[in-house]
Design an enzyme around this catalytic site. Sequence first.
Site, PDB file in Angstrom:
ATOM      1  N   ASP A  48       1.422  57.496 -20.915  1.00  0.00           N
ATOM      2  CA  ASP A  48       0.358  58.506 -20.742  1.00  0.00           C
ATOM      3  C   ASP A  48       0.452  59.701 -21.694  1.00  0.00           C
ATOM      4  O   ASP A  48      -0.529  60.415 -21.877  1.00  0.00           O
ATOM      5  CB  ASP A  48       0.368  59.043 -19.306  1.00  0.00           C
ATOM      6  N   ASP A  88       1.820  62.481 -21.019  1.00  0.00           N
ATOM      7  CA  ASP A  88       1.332  63.569 -20.152  1.00  0.00           C
ATOM      8  C   ASP A  88       2.440  64.533 -19.738  1.00  0.00           C
ATOM      9  O   ASP A  88       2.339  65.175 -18.705  1.00  0.00           O
ATOM     10  CB  ASP A  88       0.669  62.962 -18.902  1.00  0.00           C
ATOM     11  N   ARG A 139      -3.692  58.105 -16.235  1.00  0.00           N
ATOM     12  CA  ARG A 139      -3.645  58.947 -15.025  1.00  0.00           C
ATOM     13  C   ARG A 139      -4.573  60.150 -15.206  1.00  0.00           C
ATOM     14  O   ARG A 139      -5.737  59.946 -15.536  1.00  0.00           O
ATOM     15  CB  ARG A 139      -2.203  59.394 -14.749  1.00  0.00           C
ATOM     16  N   ARG A 155       8.706  53.220  -8.246  1.00  0.00           N
ATOM     17  CA  ARG A 155       8.441  54.606  -7.839  1.00  0.00           C
ATOM     18  C   ARG A 155       9.050  54.733  -6.447  1.00  0.00           C
ATOM     19  O   ARG A 155       8.543  54.165  -5.488  1.00  0.00           O
ATOM     20  CB  ARG A 155       6.939  54.878  -7.804  1.00  0.00           C
ATOM     21  N   ASP A 195       7.513  62.856 -15.105  1.00  0.00           N
ATOM     22  CA  ASP A 195       7.941  64.089 -14.431  1.00  0.00           C
ATOM     23  C   ASP A 195       8.648  63.823 -13.101  1.00  0.00           C
ATOM     24  O   ASP A 195       9.610  64.510 -12.754  1.00  0.00           O
ATOM     25  CB  ASP A 195       6.775  65.073 -14.283  1.00  0.00           C
ATOM     26  N   GLY A 203       6.154  54.221 -14.081  1.00  0.00           N
ATOM     27  CA  GLY A 203       5.500  53.133 -14.814  1.00  0.00           C
ATOM     28  C   GLY A 203       6.308  52.745 -16.045  1.00  0.00           C
ATOM     29  O   GLY A 203       6.786  53.617 -16.769  1.00  0.00           O
ATOM     30  N   THR A 239       6.657  57.161 -20.848  1.00  0.00           N
ATOM     31  CA  THR A 239       5.409  56.814 -20.143  1.00  0.00           C
ATOM     32  C   THR A 239       4.321  56.645 -21.197  1.00  0.00           C
ATOM     33  O   THR A 239       4.287  57.394 -22.179  1.00  0.00           O
ATOM     34  CB  THR A 239       4.976  57.888 -19.122  1.00  0.00           C
TER      35      THR A 239
HETATM   36  O1  F6P Z   1       1.921  56.373 -15.660  1.00  0.00           O
HETATM   37  C1  F6P Z   1       1.602  55.169 -16.264  1.00  0.00           C
HETATM   38  C2  F6P Z   1       0.426  54.533 -15.584  1.00  0.00           C
HETATM   39  O2  F6P Z   1       0.162  53.296 -16.215  1.00  0.00           O
HETATM   40  C3  F6P Z   1      -0.849  55.378 -15.528  1.00  0.00           C
HETATM   41  O3  F6P Z   1      -1.554  55.355 -16.735  1.00  0.00           O
HETATM   42  C4  F6P Z   1      -1.579  54.730 -14.383  1.00  0.00           C
HETATM   43  O4  F6P Z   1      -2.485  55.629 -13.790  1.00  0.00           O
HETATM   44  C5  F6P Z   1      -0.464  54.354 -13.452  1.00  0.00           C
HETATM   45  O5  F6P Z   1       0.720  54.291 -14.225  1.00  0.00           O
HETATM   46  C6  F6P Z   1      -0.654  53.039 -12.752  1.00  0.00           C
HETATM   47  O6  F6P Z   1       0.371  52.882 -11.843  1.00  0.00           O
HETATM   48  P1  F6P Z   1       0.802  51.486 -11.225  1.00  0.00           P
HETATM   49  O7  F6P Z   1       1.526  50.720 -12.267  1.00  0.00           O
HETATM   50  O8  F6P Z   1       1.664  51.853 -10.086  1.00  0.00           O
HETATM   51  O9  F6P Z   1      -0.455  50.785 -10.843  1.00  0.00           O
END
Ligand code: F6P
Length: 358
Positions: A130, A132, A174, A75, A106, A14, A128
């Site tokens: 998050d 996290d 997340r 991803r 990670d 992300g 990120t």
């Molecule tokens: O890891 C960053 C994040 O925005 C999380 O907070 C969320 O759960 C996820 O990515 C959303 O992923 P995507 O952008 O693939 O919808």
Amino acid sequence: MAAFRKIGILTSGGDAPGMNACVRAVTRKAHAEGVEVAGIIGGYSGLINDNILDLTPRMVSDIIARGGTMLYSDRCLEFKTEPGMQKAIATCKKHGIDALVVIGGDGTFRGGTDMTNRGVPTIGIPGTIDNDITATDYTIGFDSAMTTTANMIDCLRDTCESHARCNVVEVMGRDCGQIALYTALATGAVAAVIPEVPFDEPGTIARMKQLKAAGKRGFVVVVSEGVRTPEGTPYSEKLAEVIAKETLIETKFARFAHVVRGGKPSLQDRLIATEMGVMAVDLLLAGQSNKVICRLDSKIVPVDINFALISDRYYKNKLKEGDLDAFTPDQVNAMKERAEKLNAEIRRVYQMIEDTSK
Ligand code: F6P
């Protein structure tokens, strides 16, 4: 000093505000050291598909204050396969990329360690929203995402106060509740609901009723997306219904989602991204690799990627058999202490929300 001709840089997972500031720092610092930079477009997919753009210092002008990532991100599942990794190695050889800086979470670091193990020294930088990643106190983008979230909650609070309403706000993160936790504290929310701490629903409802009876008009509850019902649906939506039914306060629901992942990076994100980017180049030139750059107790320090990845699994109770075998008892103890410190901090802030929203 390692003799590198060219460092590749990519952003993966992300996107997060501050990634551009980091790309800029790596590019400018590398050129200042006489090393060229290859921008890899679209994360690990760009490495597999040979999507490379050589970056000059001028090409990263005016991106320090821009959200998103000029290198784009994704991803990439193919990179998890050996053929995918071999294609990535071939791209590095073709472009003379001797080392990599990878910015992300990670999954990005696991890719980085795979590249190091196949002969391309790699340094990871945590990026990120998050926050996290267990090994670091801070990930690039966290402050910006919290600032945007807090600004939006402030707007909701104005209208909640005018109309004597409650707003339940779901925020990203997340499985990590830190965005919800800290923005709840910073906006005067009545509660934060996060995966790390069991939520006392009846207690919170009772407290809201008392506050309403004592004259409080506007309420905000911040819920992390990682909290789910037993059926696997978002708990945030269900909680909004329960609050409306039980407290008789008119309750609205808002899901902020991706909007807080965009926008200008905060000052803190620009500064930390720049420091981390500069350190990544310094480390590679000093012959180091397989490190993730962390912020610990306000200092920017390198941490072994394997240690960081396993610390993460330790903290998240996701250890696999044999994960700890490569570590000394002291290192395992350090993981335990880190997990305890993080949990204690989360509980401390959680308690503060309760104590300051009476
Ligand atoms: O890891 C960053 C994040 O925005 C999380 O907070 C969320 O759960 C996820 O990515 C959303 O992923 P995507 O952008 O693939 O919808």
